[in-house]
Enzyme design. Sequence first.
Site, short mmCIF file in Angstrom:
data_model
loop_
_atom_site.label_atom_id
_atom_site.label_comp_id
_atom_site.label_asym_id
_atom_site.label_seq_id
_atom_site.Cartn_x
_atom_site.Cartn_y
_atom_site.Cartn_z
N HIS A 54 7.90 -1.17 12.83
CA HIS A 54 6.84 -1.78 12.03
C HIS A 54 7.20 -3.23 11.73
CE1 HIS A 54 3.20 -1.62 9.83
NE2 HIS A 54 3.73 -1.63 8.62
N ASP A 86 0.81 -1.22 0.00
CA ASP A 86 0.00 0.00 0.00
C ASP A 86 0.84 1.27 0.00
OD1 ASP A 86 0.74 -0.74 2.62
OD2 ASP A 86 -0.90 0.36 3.52
#
Length: 302
Positions: A139, A66
């Site tokens: 992350h 994304d």
Amino acid sequence: MAFELTILGSNSAVPAYGRHLSAQVVTLGSESFLIDCGEGTQMQMMKYQIKMHKINRIFISHLHGDHIFGLIGLLMTYGLNGREKPLHIYSPKGLQPILNIQLQRPLTYPLHFHTTDPEKFALLFENETAEVYSIPLVHGVPCHGFLFAEKQAAANMRKDKIKEYKIPYQQIPAIKAGADYVTETGLVIPHSELTLPAAAPCKFAYCSDTMYSEAIVPLIEGVDLLYHEATFMHDLLHQAQSRMHSTAYQAASIAKQANVKRLIIGHFSSRYQDLTPLKKEAQTVFKATSLAIEGEKIKVKN
């Protein structure tokens, strides 16, 4: 000097409710920089009249789809349009082979890849007026944000002092840079008397995607504008943690600790059609919070 941000995409994972995937354009001085390039980015650039040919540097935070699936289409469009200027891409390791597989023909322009280290706060690029640094984030894959900063401008000359001491214009650049002025009689006039300090340089920090991490606070201290992901509301903290994202409450907490001037939250989960509750949650901690609205141009420097 112009310094503004244009939001092109504000959603996470998949498009939803008219919201697109992560992409932003920073205009700083005469240059425009693209941050991330989710699916549909070039369509958003056309919709919001971004001058694509002015973008010479693209900064990719991490390699989740994304944030990169719009990149191959943009690169091909540049080639089909006959671009000749070099294009520079800054990203963690692994992006170049992904793109090489998809490129079906030689490009009309040089494409330069710069591999970044997501674990370091490091200078990635600088020119005469600006600097871009990486901001280590937390992350599921190697990931960093970016700090865009004006360089400190030279001091401003006092016109009354130029007239008072009859300062030749040839000496003004040196005085603005820090030199004293010596009159014809040998009198030394200090730099501090002749000038006024320039305004502090403006800064914009982009922090997406990341778990709550206080480690970034000193790196973004006092920035004029902070974009911080807020994928979930705080009632889904467990889900945010398991997916290594942040809540609106956490994004606001970071903004407050870092004494930033303004906060924009984005990277919204598609579970939220109405984003107002996320904004309200963040504002309970940090009032100067707004939502990332696609097409909106936000002045970093007023």
